[in-house]
Design a protein around this motif. Structure first.
Motif, PDB file in Angstrom:
ATOM      1  N   ARG A  17       0.867  -1.172   0.000  1.00 20.32           N
ATOM      2  CA  ARG A  17       0.000   0.000   0.000  1.00 20.32           C
ATOM      3  C   ARG A  17       0.904   1.223   0.000  1.00 20.32           C
ATOM      4  O   ARG A  17       2.105   1.120   0.289  1.00 20.32           O
ATOM      5  CB  ARG A  17      -0.918   0.029   1.249  1.00 20.32           C
ATOM      6  N   ASN A  18       0.327   2.381  -0.289  1.00 14.93           N
ATOM      7  CA  ASN A  18       1.117   3.607  -0.385  1.00 14.93           C
ATOM      8  C   ASN A  18       0.548   4.651   0.581  1.00 14.93           C
ATOM      9  O   ASN A  18       0.259   5.776   0.196  1.00 14.93           O
ATOM     10  CB  ASN A  18       1.081   4.118  -1.838  1.00 14.93           C
ATOM     11  N   HIS A  19       0.386   4.244   1.844  1.00 22.01           N
ATOM     12  CA  HIS A  19      -0.239   5.125   2.835  1.00 22.01           C
ATOM     13  C   HIS A  19       0.678   6.269   3.244  1.00 22.01           C
ATOM     14  O   HIS A  19       1.897   6.117   3.295  1.00 22.01           O
ATOM     15  CB  HIS A  19      -0.568   4.339   4.111  1.00 22.01           C
ATOM     16  N   GLY A  42      -5.602   9.355   1.089  1.00 22.58           N
ATOM     17  CA  GLY A  42      -4.611   8.294   1.293  1.00 22.58           C
ATOM     18  C   GLY A  42      -3.884   8.373   2.620  1.00 22.58           C
ATOM     19  O   GLY A  42      -2.993   7.566   2.891  1.00 22.58           O
ATOM     20  N   ASN A  70       4.483  -0.389   3.871  1.00 25.20           N
ATOM     21  CA  ASN A  70       3.172   0.085   3.397  1.00 25.20           C
ATOM     22  C   ASN A  70       3.020   1.583   3.589  1.00 25.20           C
ATOM     23  O   ASN A  70       2.100   2.191   3.051  1.00 25.20           O
ATOM     24  CB  ASN A  70       2.035  -0.610   4.148  1.00 25.20           C
ATOM     25  N   ARG A 134       3.623   0.653  -9.044  1.00 23.59           N
ATOM     26  CA  ARG A 134       3.889  -0.720  -8.595  1.00 23.59           C
ATOM     27  C   ARG A 134       4.782  -1.438  -9.593  1.00 23.59           C
ATOM     28  O   ARG A 134       4.634  -1.266 -10.802  1.00 23.59           O
ATOM     29  CB  ARG A 134       2.574  -1.498  -8.457  1.00 23.59           C
ATOM     30  N   PRO A 313      -3.511  -4.256   4.852  1.00 22.85           N
ATOM     31  CA  PRO A 313      -4.774  -4.902   4.493  1.00 22.85           C
ATOM     32  C   PRO A 313      -4.974  -6.169   5.340  1.00 22.85           C
ATOM     33  O   PRO A 313      -4.037  -6.940   5.519  1.00 22.85           O
ATOM     34  CB  PRO A 313      -4.591  -5.247   3.014  1.00 22.85           C
ATOM     35  N   GLY A 362      -2.561  -5.039  -4.708  1.00 26.41           N
ATOM     36  CA  GLY A 362      -3.439  -3.884  -4.757  1.00 26.41           C
ATOM     37  C   GLY A 362      -4.910  -4.139  -4.539  1.00 26.41           C
ATOM     38  O   GLY A 362      -5.668  -3.211  -4.280  1.00 26.41           O
ATOM     39  N   ARG A 364      -8.306  -4.601  -2.875  1.00 20.24           N
ATOM     40  CA  ARG A 364      -8.760  -4.158  -1.554  1.00 20.24           C
ATOM     41  C   ARG A 364      -9.470  -5.286  -0.818  1.00 20.24           C
ATOM     42  O   ARG A 364     -10.209  -6.056  -1.432  1.00 20.24           O
ATOM     43  CB  ARG A 364      -9.729  -2.971  -1.689  1.00 20.24           C
ATOM     44  N   GLU A 368     -10.818  -2.997   4.358  1.00 18.54           N
ATOM     45  CA  GLU A 368     -10.361  -1.732   3.756  1.00 18.54           C
ATOM     46  C   GLU A 368     -11.531  -1.001   3.109  1.00 18.54           C
ATOM     47  O   GLU A 368     -11.693   0.216   3.275  1.00 18.54           O
ATOM     48  CB  GLU A 368      -9.292  -2.003   2.692  1.00 18.54           C
TER      49      GLU A 368
END
Lengths: 391, 92
Positions: A17-19, A42, A70, A134, A313, A362, A364, A368
């Motif tokens: 993830r790209n939090h 995000g 993440n 990604r 996730p 990716g 979800r 989530e």
């Protein structure tokens, strides 16, 4: 070889993830931290509720979660007078090389100025993070945490063995698996010790479980008994219950015990199955495994747990077909099909493994999609641990 | 459901009545045995796959989950009335 698609970080780790993380080291600064996160797409805000003293077990875990791949970038949002402060967190994050900014309310002259500065900084971080794409990576870059909560009679029969098959498939492709909850290893410690890669690891497993037994004894909880519900559900002994619980970690050799105390937070030193000295409190247990580096969580439930996590996730798997039908909005995988005779443990395990790879790339999860961003850190009472004679 | 090759008990995926023939399946889903139930056994409880003598270990997940507190025949319900924990020999 199976691959997943993730975001590469400066230290070579790979996020699924790209939090963006807004980290309030103390809950005094959490309310505005949460509002900052709400204003930037995000972003997610976390804090802890153990006071502002420098409790190293708490600090290690906050740093660990912010270090998790993440998380693309971190905004530390502090009050100013706390001892567990931005310096401690920033220093801990240095080895990751990821972007870190800080805003301190007392230095900015109040909440409004601090929030504005925070939102602007975070927006800049979001713009940069959104440039990332990604790329394909081998499963040796993936760490799975396994957890259970709200268990019932089907957990040890269907959901845990099926997740265990998936855990073994991941390990066989070079991946890493972490299992925690030493309380649920009572009665299974000799089985686990036999699977240790060395005599030292076997001893560490026995010691970890023995410490948990001592804590329960000190609380006057008899660790060898089971609840009446367990027995009515068909569990005969504590050994059977614990063997069913640890089955979700699979059957591969145990590489080591990951420390989780004021002395440090251990991270897996290579692929394979690792045990963590954690807690039975679900949300905190997941947090501690995420702090140790897990990017994806496989969570088995019988009655129907709904929790997710702030930065990882969480995949929900139930072994109970009725729970799946009633709570399909919360549960990703129905392992209850094993109970109904539709698929074997092996087949469902292979399906879970493929789903883990999809989620890592990716896709979800239900938790989530429902917006669950659970976060809690567990802290052991240092005075009590000292009185019990633990290091 | 028989979890491992070495197991001498299987877990029932549905309730069975006395005299019913139970199909025993492996993790891979193959039928590995057929056992006549000597007792009515509830869902999630265990049935013995072989005759077990008193003092012999009860194996599930390939591991000892306890010890037979009396002789258990193939097809009999195996639970707290005839199985003791190795960790807690005297039941409270």
């Amino acid at each position: 070889m199976t691959e997943f698609y993730g975001y590469e970080r400066p230290d070579g780790s790979v996020g699924v993830r790209n939090h963006l993380l807004v980290l309030a080291p103390i809950d005094c600064s959490y309310e505005p931290a949460r509002r900052i996160a709400e204003q930037v797409d995000g972003a997610v805000a976390i804090t802890q509720h153990h006071g502002c003293g420098l409790h190293w077990m708490v600090a290690h875990n906050l740093i660990g979660v912010a270090s998790n791949p993440n998380v693309a970038a971190v905004l530390i949002f502090g009050l100013g007078c706390e001892t567990l402060n931005a310096d401690v967190i920033e220093e801990g994050l240095k080895p990751t090389g990821k972007p870190v900014e800080r805003v301190i309310i007392q230095e900015e002259g109040g909440t409004l100025r601090a929030v504005e500065k925070g939102v602007r900084l975070l927006r800049g971080m979001a713009e940069e993070a959104s440039e990332q794409r990604r790329e394909a990576f081998p499963l040796s870059k993936l760490t799975l945490a396994v957890e259970c909560g709200g268990s019932d009679a089907t957990s040890g029969m269907a959901a845990n063995p099926a997740v265990g098959v998936a855990a073994d498939l991941l390990v066989d492709e070079g991946g890493t698996v972490i299992i925690s909850e030493p309380q649920e290893m009572i009665g299974a410690e000799e089985h686990l010790a036999r699977r240790a890669v060395s005599r030292e690891v076997a001893e560490a497993i026995r010691e970890m479980v023995a410490r948990q037994v001592r804590r329960l004894e000190a609380m006057e909880v008899e660790s060898r008994y089971m609840s009446r519900g367990n027995i009515e559900g068909g569990l005969t002994t504590i050994e059977e219950k614990s063997l069913g619980a640890v089955r979700k970690g699979g059957r591969r050799p145990i590489q080591g015990v990951l420390e989780n105390s004021w002395n440090g937070l251990g991270r897996p030193r290579g692929g394979g199955l690792w045990l963590q000295d954690g807690t039975g409190w679900d949300i905190a247990s997941v947090t501690h495994m995420v702090a140790a580096g897990a990017q994806v969580v496989a969570f088995t439930t019988g009655r129907g747990s709904t929790v997710g996590h702030a930065v990882a996730p969480v995949i929900k798997i139930t072994g109970n077909p009725d729970t799946y039908r009633r709570m399909e909005d919360n549960i990703d995988i129905n392992a209850g099909i094993i109970i109904e005779g539709g698929e074997s443990i092996r087949e469902v395990g292979e399906r879970i493994f493929r789903f883990i790879v999809q989620v890592a790339s990716g896709r979800r999860t239900k938790a989530e999609l429902l917006g669950y961003r659970d976060f809690a850190v567990f802290k052991r009472d240092r005075a009590a641990e000292r009185l019990l004679g633990f290091p | 459901m028989k979890m491992e090759e070495a197991d001498n008990v299987a877990t029932l995926l549905s309730e069975v009545s006395q005299g019913e023939v139970v199909e025993i399946v492996s993790e891979e889903g193959y039928v590995v045995d057929r056992v006549e139930a000597l007792d009515a056994v509830p869902f999630g409880h265990k049935i013995a796959l072989v005759d077990v003598e008193r003092g012999e270990r009860i194996i599930k997940y390939g591991e000892a989950i306890g010890v037979a507190s009396r002789g258990i025949r193939r097809g009999e319900w195996a639970h707290t009335h005839n199985v003791d924990s190795l960790r807690l020999p005297e039941r409270g």
